[in-house]
Design a protein around this motif. Structure first.
Motif, PDB file in Angstrom:
ATOM      1  N   ASN A 158     -26.377 -20.016  16.580  1.00  0.00           N
ATOM      2  CA  ASN A 158     -25.234 -20.019  15.666  1.00  0.00           C
ATOM      3  C   ASN A 158     -25.045 -18.617  15.101  1.00  0.00           C
ATOM      4  O   ASN A 158     -25.520 -18.308  13.999  1.00  0.00           O
ATOM      5  CB  ASN A 158     -25.441 -21.026  14.528  1.00  0.00           C
ATOM      6  N   PRO A 159     -24.342 -17.755  15.779  1.00  0.00           N
ATOM      7  CA  PRO A 159     -24.216 -16.373  15.315  1.00  0.00           C
ATOM      8  C   PRO A 159     -23.487 -16.249  13.986  1.00  0.00           C
ATOM      9  O   PRO A 159     -23.913 -15.499  13.110  1.00  0.00           O
ATOM     10  CB  PRO A 159     -23.446 -15.683  16.438  1.00  0.00           C
ATOM     11  N   GLU A 160     -22.407 -16.976  13.806  1.00  0.00           N
ATOM     12  CA  GLU A 160     -21.621 -16.809  12.602  1.00  0.00           C
ATOM     13  C   GLU A 160     -22.361 -17.315  11.371  1.00  0.00           C
ATOM     14  O   GLU A 160     -22.400 -16.651  10.321  1.00  0.00           O
ATOM     15  CB  GLU A 160     -20.296 -17.573  12.745  1.00  0.00           C
ATOM     16  N   PHE A 216     -38.120 -11.195  12.621  1.00  0.00           N
ATOM     17  CA  PHE A 216     -36.948 -10.966  13.469  1.00  0.00           C
ATOM     18  C   PHE A 216     -37.033 -11.784  14.755  1.00  0.00           C
ATOM     19  O   PHE A 216     -36.020 -12.340  15.224  1.00  0.00           O
ATOM     20  CB  PHE A 216     -36.821  -9.472  13.786  1.00  0.00           C
ATOM     21  N   ASN A 217     -38.252 -11.847  15.309  1.00  0.00           N
ATOM     22  CA  ASN A 217     -38.414 -12.640  16.538  1.00  0.00           C
ATOM     23  C   ASN A 217     -38.137 -14.121  16.295  1.00  0.00           C
ATOM     24  O   ASN A 217     -37.629 -14.823  17.180  1.00  0.00           O
ATOM     25  CB  ASN A 217     -39.824 -12.443  17.097  1.00  0.00           C
ATOM     26  N   LYS A 218     -38.467 -14.628  15.101  1.00  0.00           N
ATOM     27  CA  LYS A 218     -38.162 -16.026  14.795  1.00  0.00           C
ATOM     28  C   LYS A 218     -36.679 -16.233  14.466  1.00  0.00           C
ATOM     29  O   LYS A 218     -36.140 -17.333  14.682  1.00  0.00           O
ATOM     30  CB  LYS A 218     -39.019 -16.473  13.607  1.00  0.00           C
ATOM     31  N   LEU A 219     -36.048 -15.164  13.937  1.00  0.00           N
ATOM     32  CA  LEU A 219     -34.638 -15.281  13.577  1.00  0.00           C
ATOM     33  C   LEU A 219     -33.704 -15.118  14.776  1.00  0.00           C
ATOM     34  O   LEU A 219     -32.572 -15.632  14.766  1.00  0.00           O
ATOM     35  CB  LEU A 219     -34.312 -14.223  12.512  1.00  0.00           C
ATOM     36  N   ARG A 237     -25.514 -16.108   6.507  1.00  0.00           N
ATOM     37  CA  ARG A 237     -26.706 -16.332   5.708  1.00  0.00           C
ATOM     38  C   ARG A 237     -27.467 -15.022   5.471  1.00  0.00           C
ATOM     39  O   ARG A 237     -27.968 -14.771   4.364  1.00  0.00           O
ATOM     40  CB  ARG A 237     -27.617 -17.338   6.413  1.00  0.00           C
ATOM     41  N   ILE A 238     -27.539 -14.217   6.505  1.00  0.00           N
ATOM     42  CA  ILE A 238     -28.211 -12.916   6.347  1.00  0.00           C
ATOM     43  C   ILE A 238     -27.459 -12.050   5.341  1.00  0.00           C
ATOM     44  O   ILE A 238     -28.049 -11.352   4.508  1.00  0.00           O
ATOM     45  CB  ILE A 238     -28.338 -12.211   7.703  1.00  0.00           C
ATOM     46  N   TYR A 239     -26.141 -12.092   5.389  1.00  0.00           N
ATOM     47  CA  TYR A 239     -25.330 -11.305   4.458  1.00  0.00           C
ATOM     48  C   TYR A 239     -25.566 -11.762   3.019  1.00  0.00           C
ATOM     49  O   TYR A 239     -25.738 -10.948   2.109  1.00  0.00           O
ATOM     50  CB  TYR A 239     -23.853 -11.431   4.829  1.00  0.00           C
ATOM     51  N   GLU A 279     -28.201 -13.363   1.775  1.00  0.00           N
ATOM     52  CA  GLU A 279     -29.553 -13.000   1.354  1.00  0.00           C
ATOM     53  C   GLU A 279     -29.671 -11.511   1.038  1.00  0.00           C
ATOM     54  O   GLU A 279     -30.330 -11.115   0.059  1.00  0.00           O
ATOM     55  CB  GLU A 279     -30.553 -13.383   2.437  1.00  0.00           C
ATOM     56  N   THR A 280     -28.979 -10.698   1.833  1.00  0.00           N
ATOM     57  CA  THR A 280     -29.007  -9.260   1.594  1.00  0.00           C
ATOM     58  C   THR A 280     -28.321  -8.909   0.284  1.00  0.00           C
ATOM     59  O   THR A 280     -28.839  -8.105  -0.513  1.00  0.00           O
ATOM     60  CB  THR A 280     -28.378  -8.511   2.762  1.00  0.00           C
ATOM     61  N   MET A 281     -27.158  -9.497   0.064  1.00  0.00           N
ATOM     62  CA  MET A 281     -26.443  -9.226  -1.180  1.00  0.00           C
ATOM     63  C   MET A 281     -27.216  -9.736  -2.392  1.00  0.00           C
ATOM     64  O   MET A 281     -27.196  -9.101  -3.467  1.00  0.00           O
ATOM     65  CB  MET A 281     -25.060  -9.875  -1.123  1.00  0.00           C
ATOM     66  N   GLU A 282     -27.900 -10.856  -2.237  1.00  0.00           N
ATOM     67  CA  GLU A 282     -28.715 -11.358  -3.339  1.00  0.00           C
ATOM     68  C   GLU A 282     -29.840 -10.379  -3.680  1.00  0.00           C
ATOM     69  O   GLU A 282     -30.117 -10.129  -4.858  1.00  0.00           O
ATOM     70  CB  GLU A 282     -29.271 -12.719  -2.955  1.00  0.00           C
ATOM     71  N   THR A 283     -30.425  -9.819  -2.655  1.00  0.00           N
ATOM     72  CA  THR A 283     -31.495  -8.845  -2.891  1.00  0.00           C
ATOM     73  C   THR A 283     -30.970  -7.570  -3.535  1.00  0.00           C
ATOM     74  O   THR A 283     -31.582  -7.010  -4.454  1.00  0.00           O
ATOM     75  CB  THR A 283     -32.201  -8.504  -1.569  1.00  0.00           C
ATOM     76  N   VAL A 284     -29.814  -7.098  -3.059  1.00  0.00           N
ATOM     77  CA  VAL A 284     -29.252  -5.854  -3.583  1.00  0.00           C
ATOM     78  C   VAL A 284     -28.755  -6.036  -4.997  1.00  0.00           C
ATOM     79  O   VAL A 284     -29.034  -5.218  -5.898  1.00  0.00           O
ATOM     80  CB  VAL A 284     -28.122  -5.367  -2.662  1.00  0.00           C
ATOM     81  N   LEU A 285     -28.009  -7.120  -5.255  1.00  0.00           N
ATOM     82  CA  LEU A 285     -27.415  -7.319  -6.569  1.00  0.00           C
ATOM     83  C   LEU A 285     -28.434  -7.707  -7.636  1.00  0.00           C
ATOM     84  O   LEU A 285     -28.154  -7.571  -8.838  1.00  0.00           O
ATOM     85  CB  LEU A 285     -26.322  -8.389  -6.486  1.00  0.00           C
ATOM     86  N   SER A 286     -29.602  -8.177  -7.229  1.00  0.00           N
ATOM     87  CA  SER A 286     -30.606  -8.549  -8.230  1.00  0.00           C
ATOM     88  C   SER A 286     -31.200  -7.339  -8.947  1.00  0.00           C
ATOM     89  O   SER A 286     -31.750  -7.476 -10.031  1.00  0.00           O
ATOM     90  CB  SER A 286     -31.731  -9.353  -7.573  1.00  0.00           C
ATOM     91  N   ASN A 287     -31.028  -6.175  -8.381  1.00  0.00           N
ATOM     92  CA  ASN A 287     -31.592  -4.957  -8.982  1.00  0.00           C
ATOM     93  C   ASN A 287     -30.525  -4.005  -9.497  1.00  0.00           C
ATOM     94  O   ASN A 287     -30.827  -2.842  -9.785  1.00  0.00           O
ATOM     95  CB  ASN A 287     -32.467  -4.223  -7.960  1.00  0.00           C
TER      96      ASN A 287
END
Length: 390
Positions: A302-304, A292-295, A309-311, A313-321
Motif C-alpha cells: 500500500n504505497p499511498e 526499513f527492511n520491515k517497512l 503514515r510516514i509523513y 509520523e515525521t511531522m509529529e516528530t518535527v512539530l513536537s520540538n
C-alpha cells in the motif's frame, strides 16, 4: 763393691740397710738409719764415700738417672698436650718446616720437635690506607679506603710471603693509586665513587692472586675522597649543587609517576566512550536498516497509505520540538493567532495547590494578555495583510 755382689763369704749378710752384726730376721731399721743411707746414695752419685766407707757411685747413680729420666719423660709427654680453639687452625712445624694442619680440639705434639702456630680463620680483619693521589685530569685528591679480609689458608698466609699483611697493604695502595690515576676528579669525588670501589677491588684481587697469600677479600670500602683544603669550599658547593640536581630529578620522576596513571585512566575512559559511541551508532544504523527492511514490504503493498503514515509520523516528530502558533486567516482584515506553546508552558508552570481565587485572577490576566497580544499582532499586520490571504 756393691752390697749384693757375691763375695767370698756368701752366708754373710751385706745388706747396706742393716747395721753390721745384725741378722736378717730383725725388724725394720730406724728412720735415722734410712735417711743416712739415702744421703750416702746421693753422695755416691757425686763420687763421695758412704758412711760404711765403700764407694756407691755406680749403683746409686744408675738408680737416680733412671728416676730423673722417667720424670723428664712424664713432663715432656704432658707438655705436648695443647688445644686449638674453634675459630683457629693449627699450623704444625716439624724441625722448623711446615708439616701439617690440625683442626680445632685437643691434640698432642712431641715437645721440642713440633711447633704449633694457631691462626684465626673466622675473624674479619681490616686493612686501611690513605694518602694524596693524582687523578687523570692532574688534580690531587685525598683518598681513604679500607679493605676487609679473612684467612682461608693458614699455611700460605704464614709462609708464602714474609709478611702477608704488609703485602696486602702494598697491593691495596698500588691498586687504589692506579684506579684514581685513571679517573677524573669529579668522578672520584661525586658520581664515580662506586666505580672506583669496584675497580679497586678487582685490581686488588688480580695483584694478590700470584702471591698466594691465603686470604680472601670480603669487602672494600671507600671511606672518603676529598680535595685539598685550599679548594675544599668550592668543591663542597659543587657537590651540593649536584645533590640538588639529583633531588630535583627524583621529585620530577615522582610527579611523573603520580600523573601518568591519571592520564592513562583518562585516555582509557575516552577510548571506551568512543568505542561505546561507535557501537551505539552502528547498532542504531543497523536498527534503522532493520526497520526499513520491515517497512518496505508494507510500502510495496500500500504505497499511498504507507507514505501518508510516514509523513504523519515525521511531522509529529518535527512539530513536537518546535513552537506552534495557530493563525486564523478568516477574521476579516485583522490577523489573529494563538501562541499554543506559550499557553502550554503557562499551564505546565501553574502550581497544583492554588486557590480558586488565584486561578480566576490568573485566568483573567492570561485572557487580557492574550487579547493584548492579538490586538498588537493585528495592528502589526493590518498594513501588510490588506488584500492578502494568510
Amino acid at each position: 763393691m756393691a752390697w749384693n755382689e757375691p763375695g767370698k763369704d756368701d752366708k754373710k749378710d751385706q745388706d747396706p740397710w742393716q747395721n753390721s752384726g745384725k741378722k736378717k730376721d730383725q725388724g725394720p731399721p730406724d728412720l735415722d738409719v734410712v735417711f743416712q743411707k739415702i744421703s750416702d746414695l746421693i753422695g755416691g752419685l757425686f763420687g763421695k764415700k758412704t758412711s760404711s766407707g765403700s764407694s756407691d757411685k755406680k749403683g746409686g747413680g744408675k738408680f737416680i738417672a733412671i728416676i730423673v729420666a722417667v720424670l723428664l719423660a712424664v713432663v715432656w709427654f704432658f707438655s705436648g698436650i695443647y688445644t686449638i680453639n674453634e675459630s683457629d687452625r693449627g699450623v704444625v712445624l716439624r724441625f722448623g718446616a711446615y708439616h701439617t694442619q690440625v683442626e680445632p680440639g685437643l691434640h698432642w705434639n712431641p715437645k721440642f720437635i713440633d711447633k704449633i702456630i694457631p691462626v684465626n680463620v673466622e675473624a674479619f680483619r681490616t686493612m686501611p690506607t690513605t694518602g694524596f693521589m693524582l687523578t687523570e685530569d692532574e688534580n690531587i685528591v685525598r683518598v681513604a679506603m679500607e679493605v676487609q679480609y679473612r684467612i682461608i689458608a693458614p699455611e700460605k698466609y704464614l709462609f708464602s710471603v714474609t709478611d702477608a699483611d704488609n703485602s696486602l697493604l702494598q697491593a691495596l695502595d698500588s691498586a687504589l693509586r692506579f684506579v684514581i690515576g685513571h679517573s677524573t676528579m669529579d668522578d672520584a669525588l661525586t658520581t664515580g665513587r662506586e666505580v672506583v670501589r669496584q675497580e679497586t677491588w678487582e685490581m686488588l684481587d688480580k695483584i694478590i692472586e700470584p702471591y698466594n697469600l691465603g686470604i680472601e677479600i670480603v669487602d672494600v670500602n671507600l671511606q672518603q675522597t676529598r680535595p685539598p683544603e685550599q679548594v675544599k669550599a668550592a668543591f663542597d658547593d659543587a657537590i651540593a649543587a649536584q645533590e640538588d640536581e639529583e633531588r630535583f630529578v627524583r621529585e620530577a620522576e615522582a610527579y611523573q609517576r603520580s600523573k601518568e596513571p591519571i592520564a592513562r585512566g583518562q585516555v582509557k575512559r575516552i577510548e571506551l566512550q568512543a568505542q561505546a559511541y561507535s557501537e551505539g551508532i552502528v547498532l542504531k544504523a543497523q536498527g534503522e536498516v532493520a526497520r526499513f527492511n520491515k517497512l518496505l514490504p508494507e510500502y510495496k503493498a500500500n504505497p499511498e497509505v504507507t507514505r501518508q503514515r510516514i509523513y504523519i509520523e515525521t511531522m509529529e516528530t518535527v512539530l513536537s520540538n518546535t513552537s506552534k502558533v495557530l493563525i486564523d486567516n478568516k477574521a476579516g482584515g485583522n490577523l489573529t493567532f494563538l501562541p499554543l506553546d506559550k499557553l502550554m508552558n503557562k499551564q505546565a508552570t501553574k502550581p497544583q495547590s492554588t486557590s480558586s481565587s488565584e486561578i480566576e485572577i490568573r485566568s483573567r490576566a492570561d485572557e487580557k494578555t492574550d487579547q493584548d497580544e492579538r490586538a498588537t499582532t493585528s495592528a502589526r499586520f493590518s498594513s501588510r495583510s490588506s488584500g492578502r490571504d494568510y
